[in-house]
Design an enzyme around this catalytic site. Structure first.
Site, PDB file in Angstrom:
ATOM      1  N   TYR A 130       2.416   7.420 -19.901  1.00 31.08           N
ATOM      2  CA  TYR A 130       1.002   7.291 -19.563  1.00 31.08           C
ATOM      3  C   TYR A 130       0.175   8.466 -20.098  1.00 31.08           C
ATOM      4  O   TYR A 130      -1.001   8.573 -19.805  1.00 31.08           O
ATOM      5  CB  TYR A 130       0.836   7.158 -18.043  1.00 31.08           C
ATOM      6  CG  TYR A 130       1.486   5.906 -17.475  1.00 31.08           C
ATOM      7  CD1 TYR A 130       0.939   4.646 -17.715  1.00 31.08           C
ATOM      8  CD2 TYR A 130       2.651   5.975 -16.724  1.00 31.08           C
ATOM      9  CE1 TYR A 130       1.524   3.495 -17.210  1.00 31.08           C
ATOM     10  CE2 TYR A 130       3.252   4.829 -16.212  1.00 31.08           C
ATOM     11  CZ  TYR A 130       2.682   3.588 -16.458  1.00 31.08           C
ATOM     12  OH  TYR A 130       3.260   2.448 -15.957  1.00 31.08           O
ATOM     13  N   TYR A 141      -2.515  -1.296 -12.813  1.00 29.18           N
ATOM     14  CA  TYR A 141      -2.609  -0.320 -11.716  1.00 29.18           C
ATOM     15  C   TYR A 141      -2.630   1.106 -12.274  1.00 29.18           C
ATOM     16  O   TYR A 141      -2.923   2.045 -11.541  1.00 29.18           O
ATOM     17  CB  TYR A 141      -1.435  -0.509 -10.747  1.00 29.18           C
ATOM     18  CG  TYR A 141      -0.228   0.355 -11.027  1.00 29.18           C
ATOM     19  CD1 TYR A 141       0.669   0.018 -12.026  1.00 29.18           C
ATOM     20  CD2 TYR A 141       0.002   1.523 -10.307  1.00 29.18           C
ATOM     21  CE1 TYR A 141       1.761   0.823 -12.297  1.00 29.18           C
ATOM     22  CE2 TYR A 141       1.094   2.340 -10.580  1.00 29.18           C
ATOM     23  CZ  TYR A 141       1.975   1.985 -11.580  1.00 29.18           C
ATOM     24  OH  TYR A 141       3.054   2.784 -11.854  1.00 29.18           O
ATOM     25  N   ARG A 142      -2.351   1.272 -13.581  1.00 27.52           N
ATOM     26  CA  ARG A 142      -2.161   2.599 -14.169  1.00 27.52           C
ATOM     27  C   ARG A 142      -2.063   2.388 -15.658  1.00 27.52           C
ATOM     28  O   ARG A 142      -1.525   1.377 -16.097  1.00 27.52           O
ATOM     29  CB  ARG A 142      -0.845   3.155 -13.635  1.00 27.52           C
ATOM     30  CG  ARG A 142      -0.454   4.559 -14.015  1.00 27.52           C
ATOM     31  CD  ARG A 142       0.894   4.847 -13.369  1.00 27.52           C
ATOM     32  NE  ARG A 142       1.325   6.218 -13.527  1.00 27.52           N
ATOM     33  CZ  ARG A 142       2.519   6.678 -13.121  1.00 27.52           C
ATOM     34  NH1 ARG A 142       3.359   5.861 -12.527  1.00 27.52           N
ATOM     35  NH2 ARG A 142       2.846   7.933 -13.286  1.00 27.52           N
TER      36      ARG A 142
END
Lengths: 518, 518
Positions: B93, B463-464
């Site tokens: 991420y 969600y991310r």
């Protein structure tokens, strides 16, 4: 109740706003007669003066999100403070009434649609006006095997109760935890949806709480940052079976070891719900009046307490644990619990069973507990003092001693429940009074203030409080000279520059009504 | 990596800020050489261009809350964007790297004190730099019977992972849910404590999440509204025993009925944790390289998939369920689960047991799964696409088809896990690449964008996400023309008028760097 204008609002402005409200909702849904105002007073307020201090100037009853938006825009135009309510049954904490006298009630009771119930994924989507009875009826009539968690007073709003962080002794008993996704009208009239509902065609709005990025839902609880107009709300699937274990304990100091036994069982999940431990008092207050027991102006003495315990066959402390699941899993957990109690008492639990298909089972709403307000006769009232404690026997016992001593000092009958919620305990202390008895009401108010102060010194704050004590309780949150209050205020001023939404709620005042530090 | 200045910051201002930082933390903790900057790059970024687009200008390593406050004040003075990290292991991420090139890393890795561990109430209080290994060592060395929930990559920060909403397959696996109480340095340098920690002498800060009034904690998750410097964090008490049930399923379309069987068991609590269902791919990617299996530029074909499944004895989908508690309760729940599976498969679960006192039991951190980045050889990278779905077999199956087709279209090997979390499913899709292979990296980026768009059309948001896709993902949250984004921006501008804190995080830009709608 005659008209009290909100601070900084003239009669002309007020009348103009009322006219504008009428154009949105129709004549009949703007309520500004003396009789109208009466219905939104906090009838249980701690004294007539407190009731008056929180008197609204009128009410506008809306039927849609669009109407909420329009009313909010008008309130901004005329700078009329609004006090949104769902069904207004927040009794013990202020009912339908506002903090700031003269606030106009925004009544969402007619927005009572159950927008969706999903049996497989065990949720519903609710408007503010949906009451516990409404949802219960809907589930029952449609044979939907989902269970509700219901507080003592069942005529309130499901959403409103959850937003105020109401709770029960069910597995889904922390009602704010069941909220998943909100629709909110912001103080400027904009509509926002939180969580994954922020995607217009979202398929997971009531299913996943966080969404992407920062999550807002808990910021709209007990707050005045927006008006919640819809929530996703989780329900509990009907369990296979339940096993309920009851016990009563004879001595006040039993509360210490009891908390030490229950807390680890609750934390580990062996006990799947918050365990309420009321004292003897509720048995008497829900079914009799005080004069049947005692006529002194002091708190009821030990002799009367003994008579109450004898008459109802209750202990000083009483509790029930319910296990939900496969009967054999329930039996296994029952034995774990029994083992944990053995070193402390020779008493056996009284056990009862329910299984799918049996009558009963799902809890039903009731208003029975409200009878307590007749304890002293006259125009009865009640107020709750609800600090948060660590779930250790020694802290809980000390708080019990401290609280009971203050009750005794002020001549108020001690009525308390400790809820063992895992790592923390919520201690709900009830004060009952007769508003026609000025002396008792004054003693109650003095007791309440003393309790807030003494608890703060001990390191305990309240999770919720009555309108009259919001500033006092908020002032006990004093880290870094009230840094959290300042943070709340800066968001408040950003979202609500005209200070129209619920001024003073939870001790948060908009710039317009702020008077130095609270 | 040579210096890239942040937008709107001159070299003179930058140098002055660096000097000021040095006065706070000492020369050796301000890192501004080319080599220093390398260590904070996102080495797994989807392409060299992405790596460069998120290159920091330097790092300041702090050791205390007071230093964080001072650094924040200096950043305001010189308008230097800061990117706070705990340990910076947010791989897949973005690692330690910032959204905005030239942001200065605020590295809290040295703030790695375990401030408290309470065995009875099962919590700890942590600083940002405490890693999973640190906490695990502490618990082990002190024989504290509390269990951690640990994500695949165990060298990250416990707090950092929770703030980004990391999760695992343990009962305490929704890590953000374990946070109870925060200390935060706001963008103006003020320190605030949330929940009951807002009371200076609070005894329940790490015990009760809500506090009094609105609750802020989730607003500091995945956000750029403040720098979290301490959290209360709940740990799981060691269970009496566990029972683990494993099964592998042979066909891709088994995922449909599997989700329909698991979801109600998870919602009702029979299964006490989120169930991860990875496909065959992880077995191969953690232990071998792609060329050992296949050399085509297209996605590995079914024949290779069969060989992988054969070699490792895994299914198309694989999962494990663990029950925690009294052995008889575990057995009862095992039977409930087996009954639920019977209509769908004749396979038996493979069962294993653990009980208190046995070796093993408590999970240990590991970095083993990071081997996946060698799949393609070269400078390997990975990125995760993680949408939220309703927990229904039909929606999950459709998403599997849609996603796999897009993987195939782009010639990327399909690697997916579905986590059944109750009412929702988190679908983590992995893309592995070799940054030296420009074509593959480009196809991966195109695939990623297509996945975001296709999922949004279907009603699913992430969600991310990775730094490079935060704006794209945020733009899919489009209800009322991005009302939630505007709400985030208004809070951002209030708390951070100079726009110094993590500009662009989760698609939230301060006014200073905002360029029309994102």
């Amino acid at each position: 109740m005659e008209l009290i204008l909100p601070d900084q609002v003239t009669k002309e402005t007020f009348d103009a706003a009322v006219e504008a409200f009428r154009l949105i909702v129709g004549e009949e849904w703007v309520l500004v007669t003396n009789e109208d105002r009466e219905t939104y007073l906090d009838l249980y307020a701690p004294g007539d003066e407190a009731e008056r201090r929180h008197a609204p100037s009128g009410a506008v009853v809306v039927d849609s999100v669009e109407q909420v938006q329009e009313i909010v825009r008008i309130a901004n135009r005329y700078k009329i403070p609004l006090w949104p309510i769902s069904r207004g049954k927040n009794f013990g904490y202020g009912g339908a009434a506002p903090v700031l006298a003269g606030s106009f009630i925004l009544d969402m009771g007619r927005m009572n649609r159950i927008l969706e119930v999903n049996e497989d994924l065990a949720y519903c989507i609710l408007e503010p006006g949906v009451g516990f009875f409404d949802l219960h009826d809907y589930l029952t009539e449609n044979n939907i095997p989902l269970w509700m968690s219901i507080p003592g007073n069942g005529w309130g709003s499901v959403m409103g109760n959850a937003l105020e962080r109401g709770f029960s002794r069910m597995p889904y008993g922390e009602h704010s935890n069941s909220i998943c996704g909100m629709e909110i009208v912001l103080p400027d009239g904009e509509v926002v949806r939180t969580g994954t509902g922020a995607m217009a065609n979202s398929k997971s709005w009531p299913l996943f709480k966080s969404g992407f990025g920062p999550a807002w839902d808990p910021l709209f609880m007990q707050s005045n940052f927006g008006i919640v107009t819809k929530v996703g709300f989780w329900l509990m699937p009907e369990p296979e079976a339940t096993l309920t274990m009851r016990m009563s304990l004879p001595n006040p100091d039993d509360i210490g070891w009891l908390v030490d036994v229950l807390a680890p069982l609750r934390i580990s999940g062996v006990i799947p719900h918050n365990v309420g431990i009321p004292n003897y008092m509720g048995s008497a207050t829900t079914t009799t009046q005080r004069h049947e027991w005692y006529n002194g102006d002091d708190a009821i003495p030990d002799e009367v307490i003994s008579r109450i315990m004898d008459r109802y066959g209750v202990g000083w402390w009483n509790f029930a644990i319910t296990l939900y699941g496969h009967p054999q899993a329930n039996e296994a957990n029952r034995r774990v619990i029994e083992e944990a109690f053995k070193p402390h008492t020779e008493q056996e639990f009284s056990i009862s069973y329910w299984k799918k298909g049996d009558p009963g089972g799902a809890p039903s709403p009731s208003v029975y507990p409200l009878r307590i307000v007749n304890w002293h006769g006259g125009r009865g009232g009640h107020i709750g003092f609800s600090p948060i404690l660590p779930a250790t026997g020694s802290e809980v016992y000390d708080q019990y001693r401290r609280t009971r001593n203050l009750y005794t000092d002020h001549g108020v009958d001690y009525s308390a429940t400790f809820y063992v919620c895992g790592r923390h305990v919520i201690n709900v202390n009830l004060m009952l009074y007769d508003k026609d008895n000025r002396d008792l009401t004054e003693r109650t108010n003095n007791l309440f203030s003393s309790l807030v102060d003494a608890s703060a010194v001990a390191g305990f704050g309240e999770y919720r409080t009555h309108l009259s004590y919001m500033d006092h309780v908020a002032s006990t949150f004093d880290f870094n000279e009230g840094a959290l209050r300042r943070l709340n205020e800066s968001l408040k001023d950003t979202l609500d520059p005209n200070g129209i939404l619920a001024p003073g709620k939870s001790g948060i005042w908009p710039e317009r009504y702020r008077r130095g530090s609270q």
